[in-house]
Write a protein that holds these residues in place. Sequence first.
Motif, PDB file in Angstrom:
ATOM      1  N   GLY A 279      -2.649   0.054  -3.927  1.00  0.00           N
ATOM      2  CA  GLY A 279      -2.264  -1.215  -3.333  1.00  0.00           C
ATOM      3  C   GLY A 279      -2.263  -2.327  -4.353  1.00  0.00           C
ATOM      4  N   GLY A 280      -1.728  -3.463  -3.944  1.00  0.00           N
ATOM      5  CA  GLY A 280      -1.725  -4.623  -4.812  1.00  0.00           C
ATOM      6  C   GLY A 280      -0.944  -5.764  -4.195  1.00  0.00           C
ATOM      7  N   TRP A 281      -0.877  -6.839  -4.954  1.00  0.00           N
ATOM      8  CA  TRP A 281      -0.205  -8.056  -4.497  1.00  0.00           C
ATOM      9  C   TRP A 281       0.862  -8.474  -5.497  1.00  0.00           C
ATOM     10  N   PHE A 282       1.735  -9.348  -5.032  1.00  0.00           N
ATOM     11  CA  PHE A 282       2.728  -9.947  -5.921  1.00  0.00           C
ATOM     12  C   PHE A 282       3.188 -11.257  -5.308  1.00  0.00           C
ATOM     13  N   GLN A 283       3.702 -12.095  -6.151  1.00  0.00           N
ATOM     14  CA  GLN A 283       4.278 -13.366  -5.734  1.00  0.00           C
ATOM     15  C   GLN A 283       5.540 -13.566  -6.553  1.00  0.00           C
TER      16      GLN A 283
ATOM     17  N   LEU B  41       2.162  -5.946 -17.431  1.00  0.00           N
ATOM     18  CA  LEU B  41       1.180  -5.746 -16.377  1.00  0.00           C
ATOM     19  C   LEU B  41       0.118  -4.779 -16.872  1.00  0.00           C
ATOM     20  N   PHE B  42      -1.020  -4.754 -16.191  1.00  0.00           N
ATOM     21  CA  PHE B  42      -2.158  -3.954 -16.631  1.00  0.00           C
ATOM     22  C   PHE B  42      -2.639  -3.052 -15.501  1.00  0.00           C
ATOM     23  N   PRO B  43      -3.373  -1.982 -15.841  1.00  0.00           N
ATOM     24  CA  PRO B  43      -3.856  -1.061 -14.795  1.00  0.00           C
ATOM     25  C   PRO B  43      -4.660  -1.744 -13.691  1.00  0.00           C
TER      26      PRO B  43
ATOM     27  N   ASN C  28       0.882  -1.154   0.000  1.00  0.00           N
ATOM     28  CA  ASN C  28       0.000   0.000   0.000  1.00  0.00           C
ATOM     29  C   ASN C  28       0.927   1.212   0.000  1.00  0.00           C
ATOM     30  N   LEU C  29       0.927   1.948  -1.103  1.00  0.00           N
ATOM     31  CA  LEU C  29       1.810   3.107  -1.260  1.00  0.00           C
ATOM     32  C   LEU C  29       0.988   4.378  -1.394  1.00  0.00           C
ATOM     33  N   PRO C  30       1.495   5.501  -0.860  1.00  0.00           N
ATOM     34  CA  PRO C  30       0.817   6.772  -1.095  1.00  0.00           C
ATOM     35  C   PRO C  30       0.774   7.061  -2.595  1.00  0.00           C
ATOM     36  N   LEU C  31      -0.288   7.715  -3.040  1.00  0.00           N
ATOM     37  CA  LEU C  31      -0.472   7.974  -4.461  1.00  0.00           C
ATOM     38  C   LEU C  31       0.705   8.733  -5.064  1.00  0.00           C
ATOM     39  N   ALA C  32       1.258   9.706  -4.363  1.00  0.00           N
ATOM     40  CA  ALA C  32       2.389  10.479  -4.900  1.00  0.00           C
ATOM     41  C   ALA C  32       3.607   9.581  -5.133  1.00  0.00           C
ATOM     42  N   GLU C  33       3.871   8.647  -4.214  1.00  0.00           N
ATOM     43  CA  GLU C  33       4.998   7.719  -4.389  1.00  0.00           C
ATOM     44  C   GLU C  33       4.738   6.776  -5.558  1.00  0.00           C
ATOM     45  N   ALA C  34       3.514   6.278  -5.651  1.00  0.00           N
ATOM     46  CA  ALA C  34       3.166   5.378  -6.755  1.00  0.00           C
ATOM     47  C   ALA C  34       3.289   6.096  -8.089  1.00  0.00           C
ATOM     48  N   ASP C  35       2.817   7.335  -8.166  1.00  0.00           N
ATOM     49  CA  ASP C  35       2.938   8.108  -9.405  1.00  0.00           C
ATOM     50  C   ASP C  35       4.402   8.299  -9.787  1.00  0.00           C
ATOM     51  N   ALA C  36       5.259   8.559  -8.795  1.00  0.00           N
ATOM     52  CA  ALA C  36       6.687   8.755  -9.072  1.00  0.00           C
ATOM     53  C   ALA C  36       7.343   7.469  -9.576  1.00  0.00           C
ATOM     54  N   LEU C  37       6.872   6.315  -9.100  1.00  0.00           N
ATOM     55  CA  LEU C  37       7.429   5.027  -9.539  1.00  0.00           C
ATOM     56  C   LEU C  37       6.924   4.631 -10.918  1.00  0.00           C
ATOM     57  N   GLY C  38       5.730   5.091 -11.279  1.00  0.00           N
ATOM     58  CA  GLY C  38       5.106   4.696 -12.540  1.00  0.00           C
ATOM     59  C   GLY C  38       4.137   3.557 -12.293  1.00  0.00           C
ATOM     60  N   HIS C  39       3.171   3.457 -13.177  1.00  0.00           N
ATOM     61  CA  HIS C  39       2.112   2.453 -13.006  1.00  0.00           C
ATOM     62  C   HIS C  39       2.185   1.410 -14.103  1.00  0.00           C
ATOM     63  N   PRO C  40       1.882   0.167 -13.799  1.00  0.00           N
ATOM     64  CA  PRO C  40       1.661  -0.415 -12.487  1.00  0.00           C
ATOM     65  C   PRO C  40       2.953  -0.437 -11.664  1.00  0.00           C
ATOM     66  N   VAL C  41       2.822  -0.170 -10.389  1.00  0.00           N
ATOM     67  CA  VAL C  41       3.996   0.002  -9.533  1.00  0.00           C
ATOM     68  C   VAL C  41       4.762  -1.297  -9.283  1.00  0.00           C
ATOM     69  N   GLN C  42       4.172  -2.445  -9.569  1.00  0.00           N
ATOM     70  CA  GLN C  42       4.910  -3.699  -9.389  1.00  0.00           C
ATOM     71  C   GLN C  42       6.176  -3.739 -10.250  1.00  0.00           C
ATOM     72  N   HIS C  43       6.207  -2.985 -11.331  1.00  0.00           N
ATOM     73  CA  HIS C  43       7.434  -2.921 -12.138  1.00  0.00           C
ATOM     74  C   HIS C  43       8.617  -2.413 -11.316  1.00  0.00           C
TER      75      HIS C  43
END
Length: 133
Positions: free
Chosen positions: A94-98, A81-83, A43-58
């Motif tokens: 937020g999201g998940w990964f394995q 990955l997809f939106p 779970n990341l703040p929106l500003a941090e996620a935007d700075a990382l790029g979407h999808p943030v799992q990358h």
Amino acid sequence: MQNATHVERTPASPELPRDFAIALAAEPVTHVRGALVLAGAFNLPLAEADALGHPVQHAIVLVIQHGDAWNVVTPFRELVLFPDDERATPGGVGGWFQIDVFAAQGGPMPGYYQLFVSMGERVSPVVEVAVRA
């Protein structure tokens, strides 16, 4: 063995953190003929996620400490990955990964592992796993 690296929620997945954080889970003991799978949720703040790029799992970076050796990998960098691989959280994303750790390091090896991930400046707690021969 099939690579288990993906961004789907599974029964092994931790819950999405209520606070902005990264959570990890793995079986504490496994076997070299089995799998070493690291499940995570973020779970990341929106500003941090935007700075990382979407999808943030990358942006996920996995650090594998195995005995005296270590490896750093970006398991999702080349995956498509997809939106909808992300979900909105209050004020964030937020999201998940394995992650299939054996596939990420080039194969299974017995020993003691310490694993953690980072996403930008956020770092997860360390997960410890013993892999038996």
